[in-house]
Motif scaffolding. Structure first.
Motif, PDB file in Angstrom:
ATOM      1  N   LEU A 188      -0.072  -2.637  -9.956  1.00  0.00           N
ATOM      2  CA  LEU A 188      -0.309  -2.740  -8.514  1.00  0.00           C
ATOM      3  C   LEU A 188      -1.747  -2.377  -8.173  1.00  0.00           C
ATOM      4  O   LEU A 188      -2.369  -3.013  -7.299  1.00  0.00           O
ATOM      5  N   LEU A 189      -2.299  -1.385  -8.846  1.00  0.00           N
ATOM      6  CA  LEU A 189      -3.689  -0.998  -8.589  1.00  0.00           C
ATOM      7  C   LEU A 189      -4.664  -2.091  -8.996  1.00  0.00           C
ATOM      8  O   LEU A 189      -5.682  -2.310  -8.332  1.00  0.00           O
ATOM      9  N   LEU A 222       2.524   1.088 -11.377  1.00  0.00           N
ATOM     10  CA  LEU A 222       1.387   1.603 -10.615  1.00  0.00           C
ATOM     11  C   LEU A 222       0.089   0.987 -11.113  1.00  0.00           C
ATOM     12  O   LEU A 222      -0.759   0.562 -10.308  1.00  0.00           O
ATOM     13  N   GLN A 277      -4.857  -4.732  -6.202  1.00  0.00           N
ATOM     14  CA  GLN A 277      -5.334  -4.296  -4.889  1.00  0.00           C
ATOM     15  C   GLN A 277      -6.847  -4.106  -4.898  1.00  0.00           C
ATOM     16  O   GLN A 277      -7.447  -3.806  -5.915  1.00  0.00           O
ATOM     17  N   ILE A 298       2.227   1.909  -3.499  1.00  0.00           N
ATOM     18  CA  ILE A 298       1.191   2.494  -4.373  1.00  0.00           C
ATOM     19  C   ILE A 298       1.022   3.977  -4.043  1.00  0.00           C
ATOM     20  O   ILE A 298       0.922   4.823  -4.943  1.00  0.00           O
ATOM     21  N   LYS A 348       0.827  -1.188   0.000  1.00  0.00           N
ATOM     22  CA  LYS A 348       0.000   0.000   0.000  1.00  0.00           C
ATOM     23  C   LYS A 348       0.872   1.254   0.000  1.00  0.00           C
ATOM     24  O   LYS A 348       0.556   2.244  -0.663  1.00  0.00           O
TER      25      LYS A 348
END
Length: 142
Positions: A28-29, A25, A32, A5, A2
């Motif tokens: 990773l988003l 990014l 999540q 990010i 987290k």
């Protein structure tokens, strides 16, 4: 994860990310469950990228065509007028030059005639030293 990010998002909003960081990014988003607003934001970009314009008609702007015929006539008239005026000025300067030469010749003639007259007056210079008229004519009273 987290924190990573959040760091990448902060850099992204500052405009300091590289292309690799932006790709990281996005990946990773997608993995999540949090950051729904950011997912929607980047998802909108992806959907815009996939869209193709359909029946896109670019309106033609009305281009005003300039009629060059009247421009060529105007240019010809301007050139003719400028040539005429230039020629008149040239002729006037030539006339002034010729008049100047004639005046200078007249002055030269006057100067030469005056020099001749002064030479002829040399005899009078000898007479001016005589005291009386008797001395002039050679008669002296005793």
């Amino acid at each position: 994860m987290k924190e990573k990010i959040e760091q990448l998002l902060e850099k992204y909003w500052e405009g300091e990310t590289s292309l690799q960081e932006e790709q990281e990014l996005k990946s990773l988003l997608s993995s999540q469950s949090d950051f729904e607003e950011e997912k929607a934001f980047f998802g909108a970009f992806e959907s815009f990228k996939k869209e193709e314009p359909v029946n896109l008609v670019i309106p033609k702007t009305k281009v005003r065509k300039i009629d060059t015929m009247w421009m060529s006539w105007a240019a010809s008239v301007a050139i003719f007028t400028a040539s005429f005026v230039g020629w008149r000025v040239y002729e006037q300067k030539q006339e002034e030059r010729e008049a100047y030469v004639e005046v200078m010749q007249a002055f030269a003639l006057i100067q030469s005639n005056m020099a001749k007259g002064q030479e002829q007056m040399q005899v009078m210079n000898e007479i001016k030293y005589l005291n009386t008229t008797n001395q002039m004519f050679g008669t002296v009273k005793k």
